[in-house]
Design an enzyme around this catalytic site. Structure first.
Site, short mmCIF file in Angstrom:
data_model
loop_
_atom_site.label_atom_id
_atom_site.label_comp_id
_atom_site.label_asym_id
_atom_site.label_seq_id
_atom_site.Cartn_x
_atom_site.Cartn_y
_atom_site.Cartn_z
N ASN A 159 -5.56 12.39 0.15
CA ASN A 159 -4.69 11.58 1.01
C ASN A 159 -5.58 10.84 2.00
O ASN A 159 -6.82 10.99 2.00
CB ASN A 159 -3.66 12.46 1.72
CG ASN A 159 -2.57 11.63 2.40
OD1 ASN A 159 -2.05 10.67 1.81
ND2 ASN A 159 -2.24 11.93 3.64
N LYS A 160 -4.97 10.04 2.84
CA LYS A 160 -5.70 9.20 3.79
C LYS A 160 -6.75 9.99 4.55
O LYS A 160 -6.49 11.14 4.95
CB LYS A 160 -4.68 8.55 4.74
CG LYS A 160 -5.22 7.59 5.76
CD LYS A 160 -6.09 6.50 5.18
CE LYS A 160 -5.38 5.67 4.13
NZ LYS A 160 -6.32 4.81 3.36
N GLN A 168 -2.19 2.70 9.82
CA GLN A 168 -0.89 2.77 9.14
C GLN A 168 0.09 3.63 9.92
O GLN A 168 1.30 3.48 9.80
CB GLN A 168 -1.05 3.35 7.72
CG GLN A 168 -1.76 2.45 6.74
CD GLN A 168 -3.25 2.74 6.69
OE1 GLN A 168 -3.84 3.11 7.70
NE2 GLN A 168 -3.85 2.56 5.55
N ASP A 177 -2.03 10.57 -2.32
CA ASP A 177 -2.30 9.49 -3.28
C ASP A 177 -2.60 10.03 -4.67
O ASP A 177 -2.41 9.35 -5.67
CB ASP A 177 -3.44 8.61 -2.78
CG ASP A 177 -2.98 7.86 -1.56
OD1 ASP A 177 -3.01 8.44 -0.47
OD2 ASP A 177 -2.53 6.71 -1.73
N ARG A 193 -7.31 -0.59 -7.15
CA ARG A 193 -7.68 0.49 -6.21
C ARG A 193 -7.89 1.77 -7.03
O ARG A 193 -7.15 2.01 -7.99
CB ARG A 193 -6.58 0.72 -5.14
CG ARG A 193 -6.54 -0.39 -4.09
CD ARG A 193 -5.60 -0.04 -2.94
NE ARG A 193 -6.23 0.84 -1.96
CZ ARG A 193 -5.57 1.36 -0.92
NH1 ARG A 193 -4.28 1.11 -0.74
NH2 ARG A 193 -6.20 2.13 -0.05
N ARG A 213 0.86 -1.19 0.00
CA ARG A 213 0.00 0.00 0.00
C ARG A 213 0.89 1.23 0.00
O ARG A 213 2.10 1.14 0.13
CB ARG A 213 -1.02 -0.01 1.16
CG ARG A 213 -0.64 -0.66 2.46
CD ARG A 213 0.32 0.06 3.34
NE ARG A 213 0.09 1.48 3.40
CZ ARG A 213 1.02 2.37 3.64
NH1 ARG A 213 2.28 2.00 3.84
NH2 ARG A 213 0.77 3.66 3.69
N GLY A 214 0.23 2.40 -0.14
CA GLY A 214 1.01 3.63 -0.29
C GLY A 214 1.17 3.89 -1.79
O GLY A 214 1.46 2.95 -2.55
N ALA A 215 0.97 5.15 -2.19
CA ALA A 215 0.87 5.45 -3.62
C ALA A 215 2.08 5.01 -4.46
O ALA A 215 1.91 4.24 -5.42
CB ALA A 215 0.58 6.94 -3.79
#
Ligand code: MRU
Length: 373
Positions: free
Chosen positions: A258-259, A207, A248, A94, A53-55
């Protein structure tokens, strides 16, 4: 980056087996499990379920996924329709992070220039490796360009610790090396600047408390985990000097996805005159759109990620139910922070303000394909 003295990246190709391997991030910090991605289905599962995960990392996983699609089907690998449809499936894993589409499309376009199967496989792997190495260098540069911002605060505070707040995990686990938001922090520490990081736990999948805290601890960076709701309070009391987050997807006009929870941090930072920086490589910009609220698709994930919380119990990683069994839950995974709340972007080409003209003057070579709001 080093984990217990050993160089580690979150994704790599095993030299002997030529298999793509990843750290399974679902079990960190309690278990360090390595997983092989043997097929496109494996890769899609890993991206969807957040094994990776993570862009920037899902961009790299998507890029290597194109190579995996070719080796898993050696009788179909030279068939353009097969390859294009496998790439479509990878990109559907995603919806929010730009890097996934960028990474897959970049390898696909190179692979399609080769008709011969062997040449196509080699070209796909070479291009995916290029992406991985370029993103590592980009993150290193983000660290170098972000350093003076932290250095300046440190000087103003006469060497007192610089308190940095971050949300989610935008470290090397989310990238290849260094991270985006965390690269300036690592670079500051490596330059002997005293910093302390406030780590938002980042519900629902934590996270922050699982991954950012683990990374910082392994690098010897002083940090404190806080609840997602504590940011406003500590900002009001002078306990935060700067907020740095990753993203992201960011529009050419500077709106930042973003998150979930990032927007609230930006609002609180604005209200308290605290600089709010977003660190990103150019692969995270969506050059086609300006209005992030209208045009960035926000992933909605399984409500069970809200209903259950995971942790270590008697040596085992377990999940427990929190709300009443019959309560509904809604899991919006990202939000959009409007450009007006962003102090600046830290990129591999330098730092700029969050306006379309400043962004485009740093990246004059990046063209918009189509123009929507
Ligand atoms: O759902 P995730 O864990 O993939 O979301 C990741 C983030 O929101 C990060 O902040 C983002 O990718 C930053 S770039 C390293």
């Amino acid at each position: 980056m080093k984990v217990d003295g050993k160089d580690m990246r979150p994704i790599w190709v095993d030299a002997a087996s030529e298999m793509v391997q990843v750290i399974d991030q679902r079990f960190l910090p309690h278990k360090l499990i390595i997983k092989s991605l043997n097929s496109v289905d494996d890769t899609i599962h890993a991206i969807k379920e957040m094994v990776v995960r993570g862009a920037p990392l899902i961009g790299a996983a998507g890029a290597l996924g194109v190579y995996i699609s070719l080796v898993q089907e050696n009788n179909k690998g030279a068939d353009n329709d097969y390859l294009i449809s496998e790439c479509r499936r990878l990109k559907d894993a995603r919806p929010t992070a730009m890097n996934l589409f960028w990474g897959v499309d970049r390898v696909l376009s190179v692979a399609l220039t080769h008709e011969n199967y062997g040449a196509r496989v080699k070209a796909a792997l070479d291009e995916a490796f290029k992406i991985v190495e370029e993103e590592a260098v980009n993150c290193q540069k983000i660290g170098e360009y972000g350093l003076p911002i932290i250095e300046e605060i440190s000087k103003r505070k006469k060497g007192e610790p610089v308190n940095i707040l971050t949300h989610c995990n935008a470290g090397w686990l989310a990238c290849i090396e260094y991270g985006t938001a965390m690269a300036p922090m690592y670079t500051a520490v490596d330059n002997h600047i005293d910093i302390h990081v406030w780590v938002d736990e980042t519900r629902p999948l934590n996270q922050g408390s699982r991954l950012t805290a683990w990374e910082l601890g392994k690098h010897g960076v002083r940090h404190t985990v806080i609840t997602d709701n504590a940011g406003g309070h500590i900002m009001q009391h002078g306990m935060v000097d700067i907020v740095i987050v990753g993203t992201d997807r960011t529009t050419r006009a500077g709106d930042v996805a973003n998150k979930i929870g990032t927007y609230l941090k930006a609002l609180a930072a604005k209200d308290n005159n605290i600089p709010f920086y977003v660190a990103l490589p150019s692969s995270t910009f969506d050059w086609d759109i300006t209005d992030g609220i209208a045009n960035i698709p926000i992933e909605e994930r399984d409500p069970d990620e809200i209903r259950y919380i995971q942790g270590l119990c008697n040596g085992k990683v377990e999940k427990v139910l929190v709300p009443p069994e019959t309560s509904n839950a809604a899991n919006h995974a990202f939000d959009v922070t409007p450009a007006r709340l962003v102090t600046g972007f830290i990129t591999e080409r330098g730092v700029c303000r969050a306006t379309e003209s400043d962004i485009m003057s740093l990246f004059p070579d990046k063209k918009s394909g189509k123009k929507t709001g």
